[in-house]
Design an enzyme around this catalytic site. Structure first.
Site, PDB file in Angstrom:
ATOM      1  CB  SER A 123      -0.882  -0.004   1.250  1.00 35.45           C
ATOM      2  OG  SER A 123      -1.421   1.277   1.483  1.00 35.45           O
ATOM      3  CD  GLU A 125      -2.453   5.508   4.151  1.00 35.00           C
ATOM      4  OE1 GLU A 125      -1.828   5.867   5.156  1.00 35.00           O
ATOM      5  OE2 GLU A 125      -3.262   6.256   3.554  1.00 35.00           O
ATOM      6  CE1 TYR A 147      -4.244  -1.541   5.469  1.00 34.90           C
ATOM      7  CE2 TYR A 147      -3.221   0.476   4.673  1.00 34.90           C
ATOM      8  CZ  TYR A 147      -3.824  -0.745   4.422  1.00 34.90           C
ATOM      9  OH  TYR A 147      -3.998  -1.168   3.125  1.00 34.90           O
TER      10      TYR A 147
END
Length: 320
Positions: A123, A125, A147
């Site tokens: 991801s 992120e 996360y």
């Protein structure tokens, strides 16, 4: 006939990937976690074409059994606790599923079907507090949420298994990708759903956090094609999948409200409760490696994506 096992098959990406693989003539297996009320909304139209296998990313035995039973040529790990906001409220659960879960599925493949090709859903992120813009495969990670941290672990354990056991294991570092099948808790879908409810008189206001946050948003249907392409190459590698364009939450809101003939300023309320403890200000991906090596690029524009989601939610909410 090629066989694929997809974890997270009932999610947005899992449903689009299942469609793509079925079109290509694959036998598709979906790993399904035991829940009291299974959510099949995204794959209702495919239910009879997919074979479900029960398993849980936190349980190695169940994953080993699933790999043994299906003998897949390709495994796509799309399952995760995937909502960034919830990862502060559930940091340990997020670490177990989104992080350690990757080790479990890799270990199951290593033990039961080592020649299976593996795709890990990494991801954007992971870049978090970005150290360079745009972000590419070599950009250092600086995650800003539990996360993001768990995804970094999942990413590196995939590299580790590839290098330690000579397994065909790839990670796709996907930037934000949306669709009408996006979960309602994600900002794009929260906006398009609220816009249509306001238009229909079912809601008064839309409460949002940081309107200046910038993201690189693409269409999930385009992005699953990149996942498949990664597993068709001679050598396994990691790729950034993105549009290469950035837009603010404010732009998203403007387009969505405009599409139904409303002015967002009359309805949007900035609410401190939706501002994250540690914010990621700008994510912008450089997809040039994927374009060059995979021949992949994003097709659906940001504006068309937002309008597609508004139209879908309008139809859904009219039917209520």
């Amino acid at each position: 006939m090629k066989k694929a096992l997809i974890t997270g098959i009932t999610g947005q990406d899992g449903s689009y990937l299942a469609e793509l693989l079925l079109e290509k003539g694959y036998k598709v297996y979906g790993l399904r976690r035991r829940t009291a009320t299974p959510n099949f909304e995204n794959i209702k139209h495919l239910e009879n074409e997919i074979e479900f296998i029960s398993g849980d990313l936190r349980d190695l035995t169940s994953l080993t059994e699933a790999v043994k039973a299906t003998k897949p040529d390709e495994v796509y790990n799309l399952a995760a606790q995937s909502f960034v906001g919830d990862s502060w409220r559930q940091p340990i659960y997020t670490s177990e599923v989104t992080g350690l879960g990757v080790t479990n599925i890799l270990e199951a493949i290593r033990l039961s079907k080592r020649d299976a090709r593996f795709y890990q859903a990494s991801s954007s992120e992971m870049f978090g507090k970005v150290v360079e813009t745009p972000q590419k495969e070599t950009t250092p990670f600086y995650p800003r949420s539990p996360y993001g941290v768990a995804k970094v672990y999942g990413h590196w354990i995939t590299v580790n298994y590839r290098e330690s056991y000579d397994m065909y294991a790839c990670s796709g570092i996907l930037f934000n990708h949306e669709s009408p099948r996006r979960g309602i808790e994600f900002v794009t879908r929260k906006v398009t759903d609220a816009v249509t409810k306001i238009k229909l008189g079912l809601q008064d206001k839309l409460h949002l956090g940081n309107l200046d946050a910038k993201r690189d948003w693409g269409f999930a249907g385009d992005y699953v094609e990149a996942m498949w392409l990664m597993l068709q190459q001679e050598e396994p590698d990691d790729y950034v999948i993105a549009t290469g364009e950035t837009h603010t939450v404010k732009e998203l809101v403007e387009i969505a409200f405009q599409h139904v003939g409303l002015n967002y300023q009359d309805y949007v309320v900035q609410d401190p409760q939706f501002v994250r403890p540690a914010e990621v200000d700008i994510l912008l991906g450089d997809p040039s490696k994927a374009k060059h090596k995979l021949g992949w690029e994003s097709k659906v524009s940001f504006e068309d994506l937002v309008k597609m989601m508004v139209d879908s939610d309008l139809a859904k909410n009219k039917g209520q």
